[in-house]
Motif scaffolding. Structure first.
Motif, PDB file in Angstrom:
ATOM      1  N   ALA A  95       7.353  -9.937 -10.339  1.00 32.71           N
ATOM      2  CA  ALA A  95       7.729 -10.185 -10.225  1.00 32.71           C
ATOM      3  C   ALA A  95       9.012 -10.291  -8.834  1.00 32.71           C
ATOM      4  N   ALA A  96       7.923  -9.691  -8.596  1.00 33.80           N
ATOM      5  CA  ALA A  96       8.685  -9.530  -6.593  1.00 33.80           C
ATOM      6  C   ALA A  96       9.259 -10.575  -6.551  1.00 33.80           C
ATOM      7  N   THR A  97       9.957 -10.421  -5.271  1.00 29.56           N
ATOM      8  CA  THR A  97      10.181 -11.394  -4.661  1.00 29.56           C
ATOM      9  C   THR A  97      10.118 -11.850  -3.393  1.00 29.56           C
ATOM     10  N   PRO A  98      10.239 -13.152  -2.697  1.00 31.50           N
ATOM     11  CA  PRO A  98       9.522 -13.111  -1.639  1.00 31.50           C
ATOM     12  C   PRO A  98       9.764 -11.973  -0.412  1.00 31.50           C
ATOM     13  N   TYR A  99      11.375 -11.890  -0.323  1.00 33.96           N
ATOM     14  CA  TYR A  99      11.548 -10.393   0.052  1.00 33.96           C
ATOM     15  C   TYR A  99      11.012  -9.362   0.536  1.00 33.96           C
ATOM     16  N   GLN A 100      10.594  -8.704  -1.146  1.00 37.07           N
ATOM     17  CA  GLN A 100       9.493  -7.756  -0.911  1.00 37.07           C
ATOM     18  C   GLN A 100       8.306  -8.325  -1.304  1.00 37.07           C
ATOM     19  N   VAL A 101       7.062  -9.177  -0.902  1.00 39.81           N
ATOM     20  CA  VAL A 101       6.195  -9.719  -1.121  1.00 39.81           C
ATOM     21  C   VAL A 101       5.679  -9.123   0.791  1.00 39.81           C
ATOM     22  N   ARG A 102       6.825 -10.373   1.651  1.00 44.42           N
ATOM     23  CA  ARG A 102       7.010 -10.071   2.563  1.00 44.42           C
ATOM     24  C   ARG A 102       6.810  -8.208   3.376  1.00 44.42           C
ATOM     25  N   ARG A 103       8.282  -7.451   2.852  1.00 48.31           N
ATOM     26  CA  ARG A 103       8.546  -6.347   3.603  1.00 48.31           C
ATOM     27  C   ARG A 103       6.869  -5.080   3.153  1.00 48.31           C
ATOM     28  N   ILE A 104       6.077  -5.627   1.418  1.00 50.55           N
ATOM     29  CA  ILE A 104       5.073  -4.784   0.866  1.00 50.55           C
ATOM     30  C   ILE A 104       4.227  -4.623   2.285  1.00 50.55           C
ATOM     31  N   LEU A 105       4.073  -6.330   2.371  1.00 46.78           N
ATOM     32  CA  LEU A 105       2.827  -6.002   3.057  1.00 46.78           C
ATOM     33  C   LEU A 105       2.906  -5.757   4.377  1.00 46.78           C
ATOM     34  N   GLU A 106       4.431  -5.543   5.208  1.00 53.23           N
ATOM     35  CA  GLU A 106       4.740  -4.972   6.213  1.00 53.23           C
ATOM     36  C   GLU A 106       4.580  -3.252   6.285  1.00 53.23           C
ATOM     37  N   THR A 107       4.956  -2.355   5.723  1.00 53.19           N
ATOM     38  CA  THR A 107       5.236  -1.571   5.338  1.00 53.19           C
ATOM     39  C   THR A 107       3.246  -0.711   5.097  1.00 53.19           C
ATOM     40  N   THR A 108       3.098  -1.086   4.454  1.00 54.67           N
ATOM     41  CA  THR A 108       1.033  -1.061   4.709  1.00 54.67           C
ATOM     42  C   THR A 108       0.128  -1.766   5.721  1.00 54.67           C
ATOM     43  N   ALA A 109       1.004  -2.542   6.872  1.00 56.83           N
ATOM     44  CA  ALA A 109       0.329  -2.338   7.698  1.00 56.83           C
ATOM     45  C   ALA A 109       0.033  -1.549   8.865  1.00 56.83           C
ATOM     46  N   ASN A 110      -0.887  -1.510   9.207  1.00 55.25           N
ATOM     47  CA  ASN A 110      -2.143  -0.696  10.880  1.00 55.25           C
ATOM     48  C   ASN A 110      -0.459  -0.894  12.067  1.00 55.25           C
ATOM     49  N   GLY A 111       0.492   0.080  12.015  1.00 53.15           N
ATOM     50  CA  GLY A 111       1.064  -0.623  12.694  1.00 53.15           C
ATOM     51  C   GLY A 111       0.903  -0.147  14.194  1.00 53.15           C
ATOM     52  N   ALA A 112      -0.374   0.298  14.197  1.00 47.98           N
ATOM     53  CA  ALA A 112      -0.590   1.158  15.499  1.00 47.98           C
ATOM     54  C   ALA A 112      -1.340   0.117  16.451  1.00 47.98           C
ATOM     55  N   ILE A 113      -1.791  -0.932  15.602  1.00 50.30           N
ATOM     56  CA  ILE A 113      -2.425  -2.403  16.708  1.00 50.30           C
ATOM     57  C   ILE A 113      -1.051  -2.535  17.174  1.00 50.30           C
ATOM     58  N   GLY A 114      -1.144  -3.828  18.657  1.00 47.16           N
ATOM     59  CA  GLY A 114      -0.359  -4.136  18.549  1.00 47.16           C
ATOM     60  C   GLY A 114      -0.018  -3.572  20.089  1.00 47.16           C
ATOM     61  N   SER A 115       1.131  -4.075  21.177  1.00 47.96           N
ATOM     62  CA  SER A 115       1.940  -3.175  22.735  1.00 47.96           C
ATOM     63  C   SER A 115       2.522  -1.781  22.292  1.00 47.96           C
ATOM     64  N   ASN A 116       2.904  -1.838  20.651  1.00 45.57           N
ATOM     65  CA  ASN A 116       3.640  -0.545  20.031  1.00 45.57           C
ATOM     66  C   ASN A 116       2.886   0.016  19.121  1.00 45.57           C
ATOM     67  N   PRO A 117       2.230   1.384  19.503  1.00 48.53           N
ATOM     68  CA  PRO A 117       1.603   2.337  18.883  1.00 48.53           C
ATOM     69  C   PRO A 117       2.407   2.279  17.824  1.00 48.53           C
ATOM     70  N   THR A 118       3.713   2.396  17.105  1.00 47.93           N
ATOM     71  CA  THR A 118       4.341   3.329  15.977  1.00 47.93           C
ATOM     72  C   THR A 118       5.050   1.972  15.632  1.00 47.93           C
ATOM     73  N   GLY A 119       4.565   1.218  15.355  1.00 46.72           N
ATOM     74  CA  GLY A 119       5.112   0.359  14.511  1.00 46.72           C
ATOM     75  C   GLY A 119       5.191  -1.401  15.171  1.00 46.72           C
ATOM     76  N   PHE A 120       6.768  -2.009  15.051  1.00 51.66           N
ATOM     77  CA  PHE A 120       6.741  -3.294  15.001  1.00 51.66           C
ATOM     78  C   PHE A 120       6.555  -3.591  16.883  1.00 51.66           C
ATOM     79  N   ASP A 121       5.571  -4.914  17.258  1.00 47.28           N
ATOM     80  CA  ASP A 121       6.413  -5.835  18.753  1.00 47.28           C
ATOM     81  C   ASP A 121       6.132  -7.115  18.061  1.00 47.28           C
ATOM     82  N   ARG A 122       6.992  -7.780  19.240  1.00 47.11           N
ATOM     83  CA  ARG A 122       6.724  -9.338  19.019  1.00 47.11           C
ATOM     84  C   ARG A 122       5.541  -9.706  19.277  1.00 47.11           C
ATOM     85  N   ASP A 123       4.156  -9.055  19.321  1.00 43.97           N
ATOM     86  CA  ASP A 123       3.348  -9.700  19.469  1.00 43.97           C
ATOM     87  C   ASP A 123       2.276  -9.892  18.475  1.00 43.97           C
TER      88      ASP A 123
END
Length: 711
Positions: A410-438
Motif C-alpha cells: 500500500a506504500a505510495t510512490p513518495y513513501q517508496v522514494r523516501r524509504i529508499l532515500e532514508t536507508t541509503a548510505n549517506g556517507a557516499i558522495g561529496s557530503n558525507p553526512t547526507g544529501f548532495d547533488r552528485d
C-alpha cells in the motif's frame, strides 16, 4: 563557412534549443482531471510511424498533432477545426492523436486557442540512449572477484555487501515476489534464460497497440542488432536466481517489457500509451532508462496517472556530465537515479542536480545480452557483458523499489522514494553526512532497507499532491494563464549549496492555466509564479507578471483531492499571432528601407516555414557599415538569428554572420563590412534553423535590425 545564395543555405548543426523550447511553450503543460477508477482500455494507436520532420533539434511526426482535450465533444470539435482525423486516443488521460494535412507544427498555435483544448503539440520523437560500453564479453570469465560477489555464476560487484547489499535483503524475504515491474525501453529478450522465468507473460508494443503473450512471436518480431538496451536493463531487476548467469536484485518480481525504441525512436504519444498500459496491467514500478522528454504533455500526463494509481516511476539522471535538469528524471514525483562506480564514487558522466534521489552501481555492471547477440559460436555464446551508464543504475533503483512494495504493497510512490532515500548510505558522495547533488541521499542499500522496513509502520509519511490554477488579468479582463512557470521551493533553501536537500519542483501551465505536482514532499513551500518565459517569448521583465506567496502541501493529499491554490497575475497573456510591420518583405523586390542610424521596430521570422525578411539601404563606396540583428540574445524570444549582407544584384552574399563576437557573445548576429561601390544593398534577416534547410515558424521569433555607418 561556405558562402551560399539565400536560396541554397546550409550550415552546421544547430547550437540552440530554442525551437524545442518554442514547441514546448506552444504545447504547454498537460494536466488532467482523472476519474478515480481506471477507465476503459486505451484506443488503438497508429501501426506505423509516419513521415518524420525536424525543426531545429526537434524531431516529430510531420502530420500528427497530440491534443489534450477536456471532453469528447471538445476533441471532435478540435479535429473538425483542424481538418484532421482522430486516429487514436488515450481516454485515461484525455489525450488524442489527430492526423492532419501538412505540417503539424504549423497548427499548434491555432490548436491551442480552440475551446476545450488543454494543450496541443507535435508528436515529438524520443531517440535511443547511447550505451557506455565496458569490456568485451570475452573478458568476463577471468574477472577477479571475492566470494561475496558470486550469487549465481558470474561475479556481480553491484550486489555485494559494500554496494547494494542484496543477500541481507533476500535473507529477510525481500525478493520482489508479487510485484510487477514494467521496463519502457527497446524490446527486452523474453526468451533469455536469465529473464524468461520472471517474464509476466505480457509484453506491449504501443506502435502496434499490441500485447504479446508468446515469447517466440515477440522475439522473432523484435530481434535486431540494435535492440539490446532493454534486455540489459531488465536483467538488473529480474534475472532468475538459478545458479546460471547473473541474478537480478528483485529476482522474484515479474517483468513486463514496453517498447519505445525499435531500434529508432517512438513518439511521445506512444510512450504515454505504453505507460498507461503498464499501469492498467498492474505494474507497481515503471523503469525509464532514457531521456529526452519535456516537462509537459502526454508523458507527464501518463506518469501522473501512474502515480495516482500507486505506481512508482524511476528514471535515469542522464549521462551528460553536467548539473542540469533532464526529463523525465526531473518531473515532479519521479525517482531519479545517479550512477556510482565500483568504489562507490559518482561516475563522471552521471548527471547531477537538486532533483536527484539516490544512486546505485552504473559502471561496468554485468548484464544479460539478448540471445540474438550471442554470436555464431555455440561453444562460447556471448550471454553477458559489462555495461555502464545511469541507464543501469536506474533499474537497480527500480528493483529496490520493488522490494519495498513487496513488503508494503500500500506504500505510495513518495513513501517508496523516501524509504529508499532514508536507508541509503549517506556517507557516499561529496557530503558525507547526507544529501548532495552528485549522488542524492547516497548509495542505495537493499539490506538496510530490509532491516528498517520490518513493519510498514516504519514507512515515512505520505507525500502530497498540488494543483495550481493561474490567470492573467489586465484592464481588459482575465485570460487563462498559459505558458506560466510555476515553482515550488521548500522554505529555507540555501540557493547554490550542493548539500542542500530542500525540495524544488517546477512545471509550466497548460492552456487552461493549470499546473500539477504529483507525489512531492509534504511541507510549506514558497510559491513563485511568473508569466510567459521572456527567454522564449521576449519582452520586458516588468511586463512578465509575477506572484510570490506560500503554499502548504499536505501529507496524504491525493491526485483526486489535491492541495489547491488560485493565482492571479497582473500581466498580458502572450500573443500567439503577432503582426510583422514590414511584411511582405520576402524578396529583394519587396525589401523595406532602412537607413544609417536607424533601428527597426520589432519584426518576426514568422508566418511561413522558411521566412526570409529583406531590408535595403543606400551606401557609398568606402562606407564602413555595422548591421546588427538583435534577437534572442538581446531581446529575448526564441530566434537564433542569422544575417546576410547581399550586394546590389540581390543575389551575391558579401558577408554573413551566425553568432556575434569572437569569442562568441550570443546567438544574435552582426555583420561588419566596408562597401566597395555605391549602390543599394540588402540585409537578409532569417534564422539559423532556416539556413539549415529546416522550418522555423514561431510567434516569438522576434528581432530588430540596427544599421550603423561607423566611419
Amino acid at each position: 563557412m561556405r558562402k551560399n545564395t539565400p536560396h541554397n543555405l546550409r550550415r552546421t548543426l544547430p547550437k540552440s534549443l530554442g525551437v524545442l523550447a518554442l514547441t514546448g511553450l506552444l504545447a504547454a503543460c498537460s494536466q488532467t482531471n482523472l476519474d478515480a477508477s481506471i477507465p476503459a482500455p486505451v484506443a488503438s494507436a497508429p501501426a506505423v510511424i509516419g513521415e518524420l520532420a525536424q525543426n531545429g533539434p526537434l524531431k516529430y511526426v510531420k502530420n500528427e498533432l497530440v491534443v489534450g482535450y477536456a471532453d469528447a465533444a471538445s476533441l471532435q470539435a478540435a479535429a473538425t477545426a483542424l481538418k484532421g482525423q482522430v486516429v487514436a486516443t488515450i481516454p485515461e488521460i484525455k489525450v488524442a492523436l489527430i492526423r492532419v494535412q501538412g505540417d503539424a507544427l504549423k497548427l499548434t498555435k491555432g490548436a491551442m486557442q480552440l475551446s476545450g483544448v488543454r494543450y496541443a503539440a507535435v508528436n515529438d520523437v524520443a531517440t535511443p540512449p547511447e550505451v557506455i560500453s565496458g569490456v568485451q564479453p570475452a573478458s568476463l570469465t577471468p574477472l577477479a572477484a571475492s566470494a561475496d560477489q558470486i550469487f549465481d555464476e558470474l561475479p556481480q560487484y553491484a550486489l555485494d555487501p559494500r554496494h547494494l547489499n542484496a543477500k541481507v535483503a533476500w535473507d529477510a524475504g525481500l525478493t520482489g515476489k508479487g510485484v510487477k515491474v514494467a521496463v519502457i525501453d527497446d524490446p527486452g529478450d523474453v526468451s533469455h534464460p536469465d529473464l524468461n522465468p520472471n517474464w509476466e507473460g505480457k509484453a506491449f508494443d504501443p506502435l502496434q497497440n499490441k500485447t504479446y503473450t508468446d515469447a517466440a512471436e515477440w522475439v522473432n518480431y523484435f530481434k535486431k542488432p540494435a535492440n539490446s538496451h532493454g534486455t540489459f536493463v531488465a536483467s538488473s531487476i529480474v534475472a532468475a536466481k538459478d545458479g546460471k548467469g547473473i541474478v537480478g536484485l528483485a529476482y522474484e518480481a515479474k517483468w513486463m517489457p514496453v517498447v519505445m525504441f525499435n531500434p529508432g525512436g517512438y513518439s511521445s504519444f506512444n510512450i504515454a500509451l505504453g505507460a498507461i498500459w503498464a499501469t492498467n496491467n498492474g505494474a507497481r514500478v515503471i523503469n525509464n532508462s532514457w531521456g529526452g522528454g519535456v516537462s509537459f504533455g502526454p508523458v507527464k500526463d501518463a506518469f501522473d496517472y501512474a502515480m495516482s494509481n500507486g505506481t512508482t516511476i524511476v528514471a535515469s539522471m542522464g549521462n551528460s556530465y553536467h548539473d542540469e535538469f533532464q526529463y523525465p528524471a526531473a518531473l515532479p514525483g519521479v525517482m531519479a537515479s545517479g550512477a556510482l562506480d565500483g568504489s562507490n564514487r559518482k561516475v563522471t558522466f552521471s548527471t547531477s542536480g537538486r532533483h536527484i534521489s539516490s544512486s546505485a552501481p552504473g559502471q561496468d555492471t554485468i548484464l544479460a545480452n539478448p540471445t540474438w547477440l550471442w554470436g555464431s559460436n555455440p561453444a562460447k555464446p556471448q550471454t553477458h557483458q559489462l555495461i555502464s551508464g545511469t541507464s543501469f543504475s536506474a533499474p537497480y533503483t527500480a528493483a529496490v523499489a520493488a522490494l519495498a512494495l513487496q513488503k508494503c504493497p500500500a506504500a505510495t510512490p513518495y513513501q517508496v522514494r523516501r524509504i529508499l532515500e532514508t536507508t541509503a548510505n549517506g556517507a557516499i558522495g561529496s557530503n558525507p553526512t547526507g544529501f548532495d547533488r552528485d549522488t542524492g541521499w547516497g548509495a542505495l542499500n537493499a539490506g538496510k532497507l530490509a532491516q528498517t522496513l520490518t513493519d510498514c509502520a516504519a514507512l515515512p509519511a505520505k507525500g502530497a499532491n498540488v494543483y495550481i490554477n493561474v490567470k492573467y488579468a489586465n484592464g481588459s479582463g482575465t485570460r487563462p494563464g498559459e505558458l506560466v512557470d510555476v515553482i515550488l521551493r521548500g522554505q529555507g533553501m540555501r540557493a547554490g549549496a550542493t548539500d542542500d536537500p530542500t525540495p524544488l519542483y517546477l512545471t509550466p501551465t497548460d492552456a487552461a492555466g493549470d499546473a500539477r505536482f504529483s507525489e512531492i514532499a509534504p511541507g510549506t513551500y514558497d510559491l513563485y509564479v511568473a508569466g510567459a518565459d521572456l527567454g522564449i517569448t521576449g519582452g520586458k521583465s516588468e511586463d512578465r507578471g509575477t506572484f510570490v506567496g506560500t503554499l502548504t502541501a499536505t501529507s496524504g493529499s491525493t491526485y483526486f483531492t489535491p492541495d489547491r491554490k488560485n493565482v492571479i497575475l497582473t500581466a498580458n497573456a502572450p500573443d500567439f499571432n503577432p503582426v510583422d510591420p514590414y511584411e511582405p518583405n520576402d524578396t529583394p523586390a519587396t525589401a523595406k528601407t532602412i537607413a544609417y542610424g536607424q533601428t527597426t521596430d520589432t519584426a518576426y521570422i514568422f508566418g511561413k516555414p522558411k521566412d526570409l525578411d529583406y531590408f535595403k539601404f543606400t551606401g557609398a563606396a568606402g562606407d564602413q557599415i555595422k548591421a546588427e540583428m538583435l534577437a534572442a540574445g538581446q531581446l529575448g524570444g526564441s530566434l537564433d538569428a542569422y544575417l546576410y549582407l547581399i550586394g546590389p544584384d540581390g543575389v551575391t552574399v558579401l558577408a554573413e554572420n551566425d553568432d556575434r563576437g569572437t569569442p562568441r557573445i550570443d546567438s544574435d548576429s552582426e555583420v561588419n563590412f566596408t562597401l566597395t561601390a555605391a549602390g543599394t544593398y540588402y540585409l537578409l534577416a532569417t534564422s539559423f534553423t532556416i539556413t539549415e534547410g529546416q522550418n522555423d515558424d514561431g510567434p516569438f521569433n522576434k528581432f530588430k535590425l540596427k544599421l550603423t555607418k561607423t566611419n
